[in-house]
Write a protein that holds these residues in place. Structure first.
Motif, PDB file in Angstrom:
ATOM      1  N   VAL A 327       0.846  -1.293   0.065  1.00 48.02           N
ATOM      2  CA  VAL A 327       0.081   0.044   0.141  1.00 48.02           C
ATOM      3  C   VAL A 327       0.924   1.263  -0.013  1.00 48.02           C
ATOM      4  O   VAL A 327       2.064   1.366   0.374  1.00 48.02           O
ATOM      5  N   ARG A 328       0.191   2.449  -0.446  1.00 43.58           N
ATOM      6  CA  ARG A 328       0.989   3.672  -0.482  1.00 43.58           C
ATOM      7  C   ARG A 328       0.401   4.555   0.896  1.00 43.58           C
ATOM      8  O   ARG A 328      -1.040   4.391   0.880  1.00 43.58           O
ATOM      9  N   PRO A 329       0.999   5.466   1.150  1.00 44.57           N
ATOM     10  CA  PRO A 329       0.494   6.603   2.162  1.00 44.57           C
ATOM     11  C   PRO A 329      -0.664   7.287   1.386  1.00 44.57           C
ATOM     12  O   PRO A 329      -0.628   7.662   0.379  1.00 44.57           O
ATOM     13  N   GLY A 330      -1.720   7.704   2.493  1.00 48.31           N
ATOM     14  CA  GLY A 330      -2.601   8.518   1.927  1.00 48.31           C
ATOM     15  C   GLY A 330      -3.912   7.874   2.309  1.00 48.31           C
ATOM     16  O   GLY A 330      -4.099   6.777   3.168  1.00 48.31           O
ATOM     17  N   PRO A 331      -5.037   8.235   1.943  1.00 46.90           N
ATOM     18  CA  PRO A 331      -6.426   7.701   2.111  1.00 46.90           C
ATOM     19  C   PRO A 331      -6.407   6.135   1.578  1.00 46.90           C
ATOM     20  O   PRO A 331      -6.183   6.001   0.406  1.00 46.90           O
ATOM     21  N   MET A 332      -7.014   5.606   2.372  1.00 48.02           N
ATOM     22  CA  MET A 332      -7.543   4.277   1.970  1.00 48.02           C
ATOM     23  C   MET A 332      -8.490   3.723   2.666  1.00 48.02           C
ATOM     24  O   MET A 332      -9.055   4.173   3.456  1.00 48.02           O
ATOM     25  N   GLU A 333      -9.139   2.412   2.216  1.00 48.00           N
ATOM     26  CA  GLU A 333     -10.237   1.985   2.764  1.00 48.00           C
ATOM     27  C   GLU A 333      -9.917   0.589   3.455  1.00 48.00           C
ATOM     28  O   GLU A 333      -9.302  -0.432   2.771  1.00 48.00           O
ATOM     29  N   ILE A 334      -9.994   0.429   4.679  1.00 49.26           N
ATOM     30  CA  ILE A 334      -9.801  -1.060   5.324  1.00 49.26           C
ATOM     31  C   ILE A 334     -11.121  -1.632   5.220  1.00 49.26           C
ATOM     32  O   ILE A 334     -12.202  -1.325   5.622  1.00 49.26           O
ATOM     33  N   ALA A 347     -21.787  -5.303  15.462  1.00 50.40           N
ATOM     34  CA  ALA A 347     -20.466  -4.370  15.239  1.00 50.40           C
ATOM     35  C   ALA A 347     -19.242  -4.950  14.899  1.00 50.40           C
ATOM     36  O   ALA A 347     -18.963  -6.079  15.385  1.00 50.40           O
ATOM     37  N   VAL A 348     -18.405  -4.050  14.294  1.00 52.59           N
ATOM     38  CA  VAL A 348     -16.995  -4.464  14.105  1.00 52.59           C
ATOM     39  C   VAL A 348     -16.139  -3.092  14.441  1.00 52.59           C
ATOM     40  O   VAL A 348     -16.499  -2.280  14.052  1.00 52.59           O
ATOM     41  N   ASP A 349     -15.171  -3.441  15.226  1.00 53.52           N
ATOM     42  CA  ASP A 349     -14.264  -2.377  15.446  1.00 53.52           C
ATOM     43  C   ASP A 349     -12.939  -2.729  14.849  1.00 53.52           C
ATOM     44  O   ASP A 349     -12.342  -3.783  14.695  1.00 53.52           O
ATOM     45  N   VAL A 350     -12.198  -1.712  14.369  1.00 52.54           N
ATOM     46  CA  VAL A 350     -10.816  -1.846  13.903  1.00 52.54           C
ATOM     47  C   VAL A 350      -9.900  -1.044  14.407  1.00 52.54           C
ATOM     48  O   VAL A 350     -10.071   0.158  14.924  1.00 52.54           O
ATOM     49  N   THR A 351      -8.499  -1.489  14.608  1.00 50.96           N
ATOM     50  CA  THR A 351      -7.469  -1.039  15.236  1.00 50.96           C
ATOM     51  C   THR A 351      -6.587  -0.472  14.142  1.00 50.96           C
ATOM     52  O   THR A 351      -6.314  -1.642  13.361  1.00 50.96           O
ATOM     53  N   VAL A 352      -5.705   0.380  14.372  1.00 51.64           N
ATOM     54  CA  VAL A 352      -4.656   0.599  13.366  1.00 51.64           C
ATOM     55  C   VAL A 352      -3.443   1.032  14.175  1.00 51.64           C
ATOM     56  O   VAL A 352      -2.369   1.420  13.578  1.00 51.64           O
ATOM     57  N   ASP A 353      -3.288   0.773  15.366  1.00 53.73           N
ATOM     58  CA  ASP A 353      -2.313   0.778  16.295  1.00 53.73           C
ATOM     59  C   ASP A 353      -2.197  -0.237  17.060  1.00 53.73           C
ATOM     60  O   ASP A 353      -1.751  -0.223  18.241  1.00 53.73           O
ATOM     61  N   GLY A 354      -2.129  -1.531  16.657  1.00 60.43           N
ATOM     62  CA  GLY A 354      -1.998  -2.723  17.516  1.00 60.43           C
ATOM     63  C   GLY A 354      -2.874  -3.079  18.621  1.00 60.43           C
ATOM     64  O   GLY A 354      -2.663  -3.672  19.514  1.00 60.43           O
ATOM     65  N   ASP A 382      -0.389   7.503   7.404  1.00 56.96           N
ATOM     66  CA  ASP A 382       0.552   8.722   7.435  1.00 56.96           C
ATOM     67  C   ASP A 382       1.812   8.193   6.774  1.00 56.96           C
ATOM     68  O   ASP A 382       3.031   8.918   6.667  1.00 56.96           O
ATOM     69  N   GLY A 383       1.850   6.713   6.653  1.00 56.83           N
ATOM     70  CA  GLY A 383       3.404   6.197   6.075  1.00 56.83           C
ATOM     71  C   GLY A 383       4.179   5.517   7.223  1.00 56.83           C
ATOM     72  O   GLY A 383       5.270   4.768   6.813  1.00 56.83           O
ATOM     73  N   SER A 384       3.703   5.720   8.399  1.00 59.56           N
ATOM     74  CA  SER A 384       4.617   5.089   9.700  1.00 59.56           C
ATOM     75  C   SER A 384       4.274   3.783   9.838  1.00 59.56           C
ATOM     76  O   SER A 384       3.077   3.193   9.463  1.00 59.56           O
ATOM     77  N   PRO A 385       4.993   2.833  10.237  1.00 65.43           N
ATOM     78  CA  PRO A 385       4.804   1.470  10.632  1.00 65.43           C
ATOM     79  C   PRO A 385       3.436   1.612  11.502  1.00 65.43           C
ATOM     80  O   PRO A 385       3.147   2.016  12.253  1.00 65.43           O
ATOM     81  N   ALA A 386       2.448   0.453  11.219  1.00 71.52           N
ATOM     82  CA  ALA A 386       1.112   0.261  11.471  1.00 71.52           C
ATOM     83  C   ALA A 386       0.870  -1.158  11.713  1.00 71.52           C
ATOM     84  O   ALA A 386       0.913  -2.051  11.054  1.00 71.52           O
TER      85      ALA A 386
END
Length: 438
Positions: A327-334, A347-354, A382-386
Motif C-alpha cells: 500500500v501507499r501512504p494516503g487515504p485508503m479503505e480498510i 458491530a465491528v471495530d478496527v484498530t490501526v495501532d495494534g 501517514d506512512g509510519s509502521p502500523a
C-alpha cells in the motif's frame, strides 16, 4: 438563446465527447423543452470534468473499432481471461504428498461481495471427489423411524424448497497460525471460508415424513465418497435449520461441493455438512466415530479433549489491506468480513495501532443471520509502521477474543482447530503488508 438552440448545444457537446460526428439517440427536435438552466448546468459539469483532465484526449480503444465476440447458441459463461489469477489454492503450509485428503482455500482478498462464486467455494475432501450420476443416486432415512424412506433425486426435487444466504467455515480455518506467522496471505490464513445462497429441503420435512420416534436424539449422516465420511448430529439441530441441499447460488452443486446432494448445517463447523449424502440413520445416542474422537475434537488445559465443538463462534478478518499486498501512504479503505454461527453481526471495530485504540467500522447491508457481513472503514495512512486488525461482536453479545484469551480456556498444542482469535496484519514503512501473529 432559444430552447431549441440550447438543446442543440447539449447534443453537439455530447457528440464531441462521444467522438462521433452525429448523435443517434439525441435529437434536438425531441428535446426542445429542455430548459436553459439545465443546459447551462450540463455544460458547466462538462467544463469541470474537462478541467480535471486537461491533458491529452482519451484515445479511442481498439475494442471500439472492431466487432465484439459473437453470441454462441449455447454456452456456460466463464470469467474474463484477465481474471484467470483468481483461483482456489491448496495450503502452502501443510503440504500433503497426495491430493485426496486435502483442502483448497477461497481467495477472500479477491472476493468483492459476501457471496462466494461457485468455482471459488473452499474444498475439503477426505478421499477425493466422487463422480456420482444423479439418476442413480439414492438417499435413505432409516433407524428409529416409523417408516424408512428411500428417495431419488427426482423425488426430492418435488418437495417445497427454501433458499438461504449463509456462510460455511472449516473448523481448521486458521489452524496454521495460532502462535506464529506461518501463512502469508488471507487466502491461506482464513480461506477455508465461503458464503453462498444454499437451496434445498428442510431436513425437518423429511424426518417428519419418516416419523421420528420420540426417544430419538441423534442422526448419523454419511456421504457416498470413498472415505464414507460421517458425523453424528443432534436431533434438535436437524429439526431446527438443517437443509438437504442440491443447489448453490442458483445452480446445481459443483461436484467438489457435494453434487448431487449434501447436508448443510448453518453456523456449524463445515465437516458436519456432509457432502454427497446418501443416508441418515436416526438413533438415541451419538456414534463416536473416528471423526468425533481422533479428529475434530479440541484439546483442553486439563489434558482432556472436548467432543462435538459444533458452533463456529464470532470471527472477523481484514481482507484488504492484508498479507502479500503493498500500500501507499494516503487515504485508503480498510475492508473485511465478519461472521457468527450463533446469529447476526452487531458491530465491528478496527484498530490501526495494534489494539491500543479501536474505531467502529461501517457494516454493509444486508446483515443476515449466520452470513458473511462486509465491513469497511476509511483511514488516512501517514506512512509510519502500523498494525491493523478487526474484532466483532454478534447478536448474543459474544465478543471475538484474542489468542491470549482463548489460551486461558483451551490448550493451544498440536493440531488445534476453532481459531476465531483477533488476527493482525503489519504494515511496514515501505507499504509491505505481512502476517503479524506473534
Amino acid at each position: 438563446m432559444s430552447k431549441l438552440k440550447d438543446a442543440s448545444v447539449v447534443v453537439r457537446t455530447a457528440a464531441t465527447e462521444l467522438q462521433v460526428g452525429h448523435s443517434i439517440t439525441h435529437d434536438p427536435g425531441r428535446r426542445a423543452l429542455l430548459g436553459r438552466s439545465a443546459a447551462v448546468a450540463a455544460l458547466g459539469r462538462a467544463g469541470l470534468e474537462g478541467g480535471r483532465a486537461n491533458a491529452a484526449a482519451l484515445a479511442v480503444p481498439d475494442s471500439m473499432r472492431a466487432m465484439g465476440r459473437a453470441l454462441p447458441e449455447n454456452e456456460y459463461g466463464l470469467p474474463s481471461k484477465y481474471e484467470a489469477h483468481v483461483k482456489r489454492r491448496r495450503s502452502d503450509v501443510l503440504v500433503n504428498k497426495q491430493n485426496f485428503s486435502d483442502w483448497s482455500m477461497t481467495p477472500l482478498h479477491q472476493q468483492l461481495g459476501t457471496v462466494t462464486p461457485n468455482g471459488l467455494i473452499y474444498e475439503r475432501h477426505h478421499n477425493g471427489v466422487p463422480d456420482i450420476n444423479p439418476d442413480q443416486h439414492r438417499f435413505a432415512i432409516h433407524g428409529m423411524v416409523r417408516q424408512p424412506l428411500v428417495f431419488t433425486m427426482a423425488d426430492l426435487m418435488k418437495y417445497p424448497s427454501v433458499s438461504r444466504f449463509q456462510f460455511m467455515e472449516c473448523s481448521g480455518n486458521g489452524l496454521t497460525d495460532w502462535l506464529k506467522a506461518s501463512s502469508k496471505t488471507v487466502q491461506q490464513t482464513h480461506g477455508l471460508l465461503s458464503c453462498a445462497q444454499w437451496t434445498g429441503i428442510p431436513v425437518a420435512t423429511l424426518l417428519q415424513e419418516a416419523g421420528v420416534l420420540p426417544s430419538a436424539k441423534w442422526v448419523l449422516v454419511e456421504g457416498a465418497d470413498g472415505a464414507a465420511h460421517a458425523r453424528s448430529i443432534p436431533m434438535q439441530k436437524m429439526l431446527d435449520d438443517a437443509l438437504i441441499v442440491y443447489a448453490a447460488n442458483g445452480e446445481m452443486l459443483r461436484p467438489e461441493n457435494g453434487y448431487p446432494l449434501r447436508l448443510f448445517i448453518p453456523g456449524w463447523e463445515g465437516n458436519v455438512s456432509i457432502k454427497w449424502v446418501r443416508r441418515m440413520k436416526v438413533g438415541d445416542q451419538p456414534w463416536h466415530l473416528r471423526s468425533e474422537t481422533a479428529r475434530y475434537t479440541d484439546p483442553m488445559p486439563d489434558g482432556k479433549w472436548r467432543q462435538f465443538s459444533f458452533e463456529m463462534e464470532a470471527k472477523s478478518v481484514v481482507t484488504s489491506p492484508s498479507g502479500g499486498m503493498t500500500v501507499r501512504p494516503g487515504p485508503m479503505e480498510i475492508v473485511g468480513f465478519a461472521w457468527s454461527g450463533k446469529g447476526t453481526i452487531k458491530a465491528v471495530d478496527v484498530t490501526v495501532d495494534g489494539g491500543r485504540t479501536w474505531r467502529e467500522a461501517v457494516l454493509e447491508e444486508p446483515v443476515l443471520d449466520k452470513c458473511l457481513t462486509r465491513f469497511r472503514m476509511r483511514w488516512d495512512w501517514d506512512g509510519s509502521p502500523a498494525t491493523i486488525a478487526s474484532r466483532t461482536v454478534d447478536s448474543t453479545g459474544y465478543v471475538q477474543p484474542t489468542v491470549e484469551e482463548i489460551k486461558r480456556v483451551r490448550a493451544i498444542t498440536g493440531f488445534v482447530q476453532h481459531h476465531n482469535g483477533v488476527f493482525p496484519w503489519s504494515i511496514a514503512a515501505s507499504g509491505e503488508v505481512k502476517n503479524a501473529i506473534a
